[in-house]
Design a protein around this motif. Sequence first.
Motif, short mmCIF file in Angstrom:
data_model
loop_
_atom_site.label_atom_id
_atom_site.label_comp_id
_atom_site.label_asym_id
_atom_site.label_seq_id
_atom_site.Cartn_x
_atom_site.Cartn_y
_atom_site.Cartn_z
N GLN A 41 -8.73 -17.65 -7.56
CA GLN A 41 -8.50 -19.09 -7.71
C GLN A 41 -7.78 -19.40 -9.02
O GLN A 41 -6.87 -20.24 -9.05
N LYS A 56 3.72 -15.41 -16.71
CA LYS A 56 2.29 -15.36 -17.06
C LYS A 56 1.63 -14.14 -16.40
O LYS A 56 1.83 -13.90 -15.21
N ALA A 101 -5.75 -17.38 -10.67
CA ALA A 101 -4.37 -16.92 -10.54
C ALA A 101 -3.52 -17.93 -9.77
O ALA A 101 -2.35 -18.16 -10.10
N LYS A 102 -4.12 -18.52 -8.75
CA LYS A 102 -3.40 -19.53 -7.96
C LYS A 102 -3.18 -20.80 -8.79
O LYS A 102 -2.07 -21.35 -8.82
N ASN A 103 -4.24 -21.26 -9.44
CA ASN A 103 -4.16 -22.51 -10.21
C ASN A 103 -3.16 -22.43 -11.36
O ASN A 103 -2.46 -23.40 -11.67
N GLU A 104 -3.13 -21.26 -12.01
CA GLU A 104 -2.29 -21.10 -13.21
C GLU A 104 -0.92 -20.52 -12.91
O GLU A 104 -0.14 -20.24 -13.82
N ASN A 105 -0.64 -20.30 -11.61
CA ASN A 105 0.65 -19.72 -11.21
C ASN A 105 0.93 -18.41 -11.95
O ASN A 105 1.98 -18.23 -12.57
N ILE A 106 -0.04 -17.49 -11.87
CA ILE A 106 0.08 -16.18 -12.51
C ILE A 106 1.12 -15.35 -11.75
O ILE A 106 1.06 -15.22 -10.53
N HIS A 107 2.07 -14.78 -12.48
CA HIS A 107 3.15 -14.02 -11.85
C HIS A 107 2.74 -12.59 -11.51
O HIS A 107 3.24 -12.01 -10.56
N GLU A 142 -3.80 -13.83 -0.56
CA GLU A 142 -3.27 -15.11 -1.05
C GLU A 142 -1.82 -14.97 -1.54
O GLU A 142 -1.32 -15.84 -2.23
N LEU A 190 -0.57 -13.09 -3.80
CA LEU A 190 -0.49 -13.00 -5.26
C LEU A 190 -0.10 -11.57 -5.66
O LEU A 190 -0.67 -10.61 -5.13
N THR A 250 -0.81 -9.75 -11.85
CA THR A 250 -2.16 -9.37 -12.30
C THR A 250 -2.23 -7.85 -12.40
O THR A 250 -1.79 -7.13 -11.50
#
Length: 414
Positions: free
Chosen positions: A56, A2, A58-64, A85, A87, A66
């Motif tokens: 938030q 993602k 990106a964390k919630n949706e487990n974004i690989h 975080e 990410l 950005t």
Amino acid sequence: MKVLIIGSGGREHALAWKVSQNSEVTKIYCAPGNGGTALENKCENINITEIKNLVQFAKNENIHLTIVGPEEPLTKGIVDEFKKEKLKIFGPDKNSARLEGSKVFSKNFMKKYGVKTASYESFNNAHNALLYIESCEYPIVIKADGLAAGKGVVICQSKKEAKETIDSFMVSDIFHGAGNEIVIEEFIEGVEASILSITDGQTIIPFISAKDHKQIYEGGLGPNTGGMGVIAPNPYVDEEVMKAFYKEILLPTMKGIQGEAMDYKGIIFFGIMISKKGVYLLEYNVRMGDPETQALMCLLETDIIDMIKHAIDEDLEGYEIKWKNLYSCSVIAASGGYPGNFKRGFEININSHKGKIFISGAKLDGDKLITSGGRVLSITATGKNIGEARTAAYEALNSITFNNIYFRKDIGIV
């Protein structure tokens, strides 16, 4: 996999289109995106713009991964917040983004590390700036220190025009603080070129060159815009120009990034001037250009996700970026009146599927695309030479209509 793409312009639509071609990518969120990204394969628009809310999400949706499109969130420190975080994010940190966010910082950086650029003075006081222009040779260039949506640079042909520019930047404050400090530099005559590059903080790999057409009217006349069209490669960027660029601009820049211990894993865009006196750096941008991105993504053969991963992993040394052996031409269709006052809310009618349409300023209303910005869309076409590419682009553009459509008819004529 993602992916989250930050931004809402034609550049972000082009990035989303290119990212969608990676077989591992299953979902692309565009924040906030536009009418074009809403229709693009694997894409979904999300109405989030605040950095803390993006973190938030990106964390919630487990974004690989950005990818940051525009300069503003970079200068506000979006990369720093994501990295706190743990990410993965592609772009320079807040400190590095000052290369674009502050013209004064940028020019001082160039001077410190021996990057070939125009001579200059900086001012944070209008009175002193007005005294300085009394003894200048004209034309001169006046630049607002901060971000001004591509409109903070004025070539002043006379002392009168210079006084008016200083007044509008520093006294009238037309850029809401971005012009409180200014740079006044010598004018260098020549041909401009855009050289977008990717860096991992240790290596810089340039992309193929491009030639932007900034002014609103044919022949390079009228006020500056965000860009009215582009061709790639730039026919003026030959082997000799690239040698000078490497030696006098790219290598000293790399030395500076390392010398300042910058956390820079992203795009570095060199705006250069090719003159009789040599190749000069005009400015840095810390993100991809618009509409350069639209033209370049249609020529890029290398998988963009793979390329970005190598940059994030500090593994660009020896990496090869492959390009199609073609030329591209991208022409912007704008709303009449841009870059001044213009009307919104017109339906866009598309009667051709030739070329690739990238939406810049339009929203999706039901199944209709409605104009919402000054630069509405671009058509990018490729060909075996510039002439073939521009003919294809204009043929496609002539089949697109909306009220008050305006575009330059000389993009690619050099």
